[in-house]
Scaffold this motif. Structure first.
Motif, PDB file in Angstrom:
ATOM      1  N   LYS A  61       0.836  -1.201   0.000  1.00 13.64           N
ATOM      2  CA  LYS A  61       0.000   0.000   0.000  1.00 13.64           C
ATOM      3  C   LYS A  61       0.873   1.254   0.000  1.00 13.64           C
ATOM      4  CE  LYS A  61      -3.588   2.328   2.656  1.00 13.64           C
ATOM      5  NZ  LYS A  61      -4.396   2.334   3.861  1.00 13.64           N
ATOM      6  N   LEU A  62       1.931   1.252   0.808  1.00 10.24           N
ATOM      7  CA  LEU A  62       2.837   2.388   0.865  1.00 10.24           C
ATOM      8  C   LEU A  62       3.502   2.610  -0.492  1.00 10.24           C
ATOM      9  CD1 LEU A  62       4.260   4.572   2.513  1.00 10.24           C
ATOM     10  CD2 LEU A  62       5.961   2.867   3.151  1.00 10.24           C
ATOM     11  N   GLU A  65       0.984   4.198  -2.795  1.00  8.64           N
ATOM     12  CA  GLU A  65       0.761   5.601  -2.437  1.00  8.64           C
ATOM     13  C   GLU A  65       1.923   6.481  -2.896  1.00  8.64           C
ATOM     14  OE1 GLU A  65       0.108   5.426   1.771  1.00  8.64           O
ATOM     15  OE2 GLU A  65      -1.976   4.778   1.537  1.00  8.64           O
ATOM     16  N   ARG A  66       3.147   5.974  -2.791  1.00 11.50           N
ATOM     17  CA  ARG A  66       4.312   6.751  -3.220  1.00 11.50           C
ATOM     18  C   ARG A  66       4.263   6.973  -4.734  1.00 11.50           C
ATOM     19  NH1 ARG A  66       9.125   3.841   0.174  1.00 11.50           N
ATOM     20  NH2 ARG A  66       8.747   4.895   2.126  1.00 11.50           N
ATOM     21  N   ALA A  68       1.635   7.072  -6.617  1.00 16.38           N
ATOM     22  CA  ALA A  68       0.557   8.002  -6.925  1.00 16.38           C
ATOM     23  C   ALA A  68       0.975   9.432  -6.624  1.00 16.38           C
ATOM     24  CB  ALA A  68      -0.686   7.630  -6.125  1.00 16.38           C
ATOM     25  N   SER A  69       1.692   9.638  -5.519  1.00 16.98           N
ATOM     26  CA  SER A  69       2.102  11.004  -5.181  1.00 16.98           C
ATOM     27  C   SER A  69       3.204  11.510  -6.100  1.00 16.98           C
ATOM     28  CB  SER A  69       2.575  11.065  -3.715  1.00 16.98           C
ATOM     29  OG  SER A  69       3.753  10.328  -3.537  1.00 16.98           O
ATOM     30  N   GLY A  73       1.402   6.885 -10.750  1.00 16.60           N
ATOM     31  CA  GLY A  73       0.383   5.896 -10.445  1.00 16.60           C
ATOM     32  C   GLY A  73      -0.742   5.956 -11.376  1.00 16.60           C
TER      33      GLY A  73
END
Length: 73
Positions: A61-62, A65-66, A68-69, A73
């Motif tokens: 998940k991390l 998220e990375r 996507a930021s 992503g």
């Protein structure tokens, strides 16, 4: 012939302290010339499969998220 090991209350207490609270691991007592010279404690942590899966899921998940930021992503 080997010397008998000399143990006094101080060393007995140190050995007990090394063992107390140890769930998984080893305690080695190093003897030199019939006297305790050193105590080594190696502690291991064991986790059940559910914990491993949760940790792997959190790591994935991390990573997502990375990405996507970062705009990948």
């Amino acid at each position: 012939m080997a010397k008998p090991v000399e143990l006094n209350e101080v060393w007995i207490d140190r050995i007990i302290q090394s063992i107390n609270g140890l769930e998984y691991g080893t305690v080695q007592i190093i003897i030199h010339d019939g006297r305790v010279a050193q105590i080594e404690r190696t502690e291991r942590k064991r986790f059940d499969n559910e914990t491993k899966r949760s940790a792997a899921g959190a790591e994935a998940k991390l990573h997502i998220e990375r990405k996507a930021s970062d705009g990948r992503g």
